[in-house]
Design an enzyme around this catalytic site. Structure first.
Site, PDB file in Angstrom:
ATOM      1  N   GLU A   1      -5.365  -8.509   0.491  1.00 33.85           N
ATOM      2  CA  GLU A   1      -5.844  -8.332   1.785  1.00 33.85           C
ATOM      3  C   GLU A   1      -7.675  -7.766   1.841  1.00 33.85           C
ATOM      4  O   GLU A   1      -8.181  -7.442   0.803  1.00 33.85           O
ATOM      5  CB  GLU A   1      -5.589  -7.094   2.291  1.00 33.85           C
ATOM      6  CG  GLU A   1      -4.043  -6.682   3.474  1.00 33.85           C
ATOM      7  CD  GLU A   1      -3.467  -5.704   3.991  1.00 33.85           C
ATOM      8  OE1 GLU A   1      -4.634  -4.816   4.401  1.00 33.85           O
ATOM      9  OE2 GLU A   1      -2.440  -5.337   3.983  1.00 33.85           O
TER      10      GLU A   1
ATOM     11  N   GLU B   1       0.808  -0.947   0.652  1.00 35.48           N
ATOM     12  CA  GLU B   1      -0.059   0.304  -0.147  1.00 35.48           C
ATOM     13  C   GLU B   1       1.041   1.373   0.208  1.00 35.48           C
ATOM     14  O   GLU B   1       1.012   1.985   1.287  1.00 35.48           O
ATOM     15  CB  GLU B   1      -0.967  -0.107   0.632  1.00 35.48           C
ATOM     16  CG  GLU B   1      -1.858  -1.486   1.256  1.00 35.48           C
ATOM     17  CD  GLU B   1      -2.574  -1.094   2.307  1.00 35.48           C
ATOM     18  OE1 GLU B   1      -3.778  -2.008   2.215  1.00 35.48           O
ATOM     19  OE2 GLU B   1      -3.014  -0.304   3.578  1.00 35.48           O
TER      20      GLU B   1
END
Length: 469
Positions: free
Chosen positions: A373, A189
């Site tokens: 995720e 991320e």
């Protein structure tokens, strides 16, 4: 290995059709080559922040700063995984997970001069060795936000040199762990590292300037691009990729202004990361939102950043409804009457399907995808030795169905990792928000398998006997 947790002594009731993870016949989820795993991150679970030569990270500094983290929580102990890793890997095995995504703590494996820290490296060698013994595939993330503090003191990701130091770190770890890792993930991320860390100040190191965010993002991606050749040279048998968090933006009305606002939302959350990786350019619409915030890009940078990937990790949690701000941007308009999680995030599985199919259409060279995720936070409690989490069960079922729909629409999705294996340190929200499929009592460190994990384990076991090739 537990084949049917729902029938184990820890389980007090039988699975019903309403809470079973049993996809319909023909679902891609029955394929045995579709990987089902669980994910964690080093700072969120390891603890032991000052043991065996580990250096301070920006999250040690940030969480120790009053007012930065809810309730003053820190990752100093977290889930004590550094000392309990063997039992935690047994837990992964007993829950039938086929893969484990974890991250390596950069401050644990190198000293400030860039020399290897043998004790820290040995921790990950032992962990990977045990995973291999158990037949669990290992996906290692090199950077899940815990930058060594000494590098932040020299400018952190605002300093171009940090990209080269990251490449040194990737080179070291891929030499030390060669042959033990199935998939390397350079960054987790980078949007969060850049925007939340340098643009809004919500995350470490806590700076707040959009110009900082775009430059930090460029150096993060440059570090990724510099790391890929080292990973390929040192560990040719592994797959190499990166993990992007993505957001679905929808317009508050059909007006042209609101439709444009939703487009700009997705440019900022998705194209800002994916365009440089897959196209070698930054989206110009981004600088309609942030005029004058273009990063300094040197010759050859974009070619380095857009090195071919073996896979792309996608993290997805919720959508955001937006409208035009009346100028050149967007503002969020929360919807009434929608389901939300403990984080306040809307539960919107269709957003995952829409983003995946949209990426397929937007990028001719889209690599295979893993959902690295996906999960939700809820205020879970142990009652009579059990943790029932019906909202999470419904959340996971619906998001897995969205993945199946995307696969049937032609998107090459290879696997799904639930976030997270354990309740853990949830960054600026401390320990209040529980994302795990396993409950952690932070006072005693006792692990309690939640109902969602029991049902996932039952499905994986069933798939091993009934699944298709």
């Amino acid at each position: 290995m537990i084949q049917d947790p729902a029938a184990s002594p820890n389980s007090a009731h039988t699975t019903t059709p309403d809470d079973a993870f049993t996809p319909p016949a023909g679902s891609s989820l029955w394929r045995r080559d579709f990987l089902l795993g669980a994910a964690t991150a080093s700072y969120q679970i390891e603890g032991a922040v000052a043991e065996d030569g580990r250096l301070p990270s920006i999250w040690d500094t940030f969480s120790a700063t009053p007012g930065k983290v809810l309730a003053g929580d820190t990752g100093a102990v977290a889930c004590d995984h550094y000392h309990r890793w063997e039992a935690d890997l047994d837990l992964i095995d007993n829950l039938n997970f086929e893969a484990y995504r974890f991250s390596i703590a950069w401050p644990r494996v190198m000293d400030a001069a860039g020399r290897p820290n043998a004790k820290g490296i040995d921790f990950y060698k032992r962990l990977l060795g045990r995973l291999k013994e158990k037949g669990i595939r290992a996906f290692a993330t090199l950077y899940h936000w815990d930058l060594p503090q000494h590098l932040e003191d020299r400018g952190g990701w605002l300093n171009r040199d940090t990209a080269w130091r990251f490449a040194d770190y990737a080179d070291l770890m891929s030499r030390e762990l060669a042959g033990q890792v199935d998939g390397w993930m350079t960054l987790n991320e980078p949007w969060c590292s850049a925007y939340l860390g340098y643009g809004s100040g919500h995350h470490a190191p806590g700076l707040a300037n959009v110009r900082y965010a775009t430059q930090a993002l460029h150096h993060l991606l440059l570090g990724h691009g510099l790391a890929i050749p080292a990973l390929r040279a040192n560990d040719p048998g592994s797959a190499k990729g990166i993990v992007a968090n993505v957001g679905r933006g929808t317009p508050d009305s059909p007006s042209a202004a609101d439709v444009r606002a939703a487009h700009l939302f997705e440019v900022q959350h998705n194209a800002w990361i994916l365009d440089p990786l897959l196209c070698g350019t930054y989206p110009q619409d981004l600088f309609e939102l942030w005029p004058g915030a273009e990063p300094l890009v040197l010759n050859g940078d974009m070619r380095t950043i857009s090195a071919p990937l073996d896979f792309l990790g996608i993290n997805y949690y919720f959508r955001t409804n937006v409208k035009s701000d009346g100028a050149h941007g967007f503002v969020e308009v929360p919807l009434d009457g929608v389901e939300r999680t403990q984080m306040g995030w809307e539960v919107y599985p269709d957003g995952l399907r829409d983003l995946l199919t949209g990426f397929r259409d937007a990028y001719d060279n889209l690599p295979p995808i893993y959902i690295t995720e996906n999960g939700m936070a809820s205020n879970d409690r142990v009652i009579d030795g059990r943790v029932d989490d019906p909202q999470r069960i419904a959340f996971l079922k619906r998001h897995l169905a969205a993945v199946d729909a995307a696969i049937k629409a032609g998107v090459d999705v290879r696997g799904y990792f639930v976030w997270s294996l354990l309740d853990n340190f949830e960054w600026a929200f401390g320990y209040e928000r529980r994302f795990g499929v396993v409950h952690v009592d932070y006072d005693t460190q006792k692990r309690t398998i939640k109902r969602s994990a029991e049902l996932l384990a039952r499905f994986i076991a069933e798939r091993r006997t009934r699944g298709t090739a």
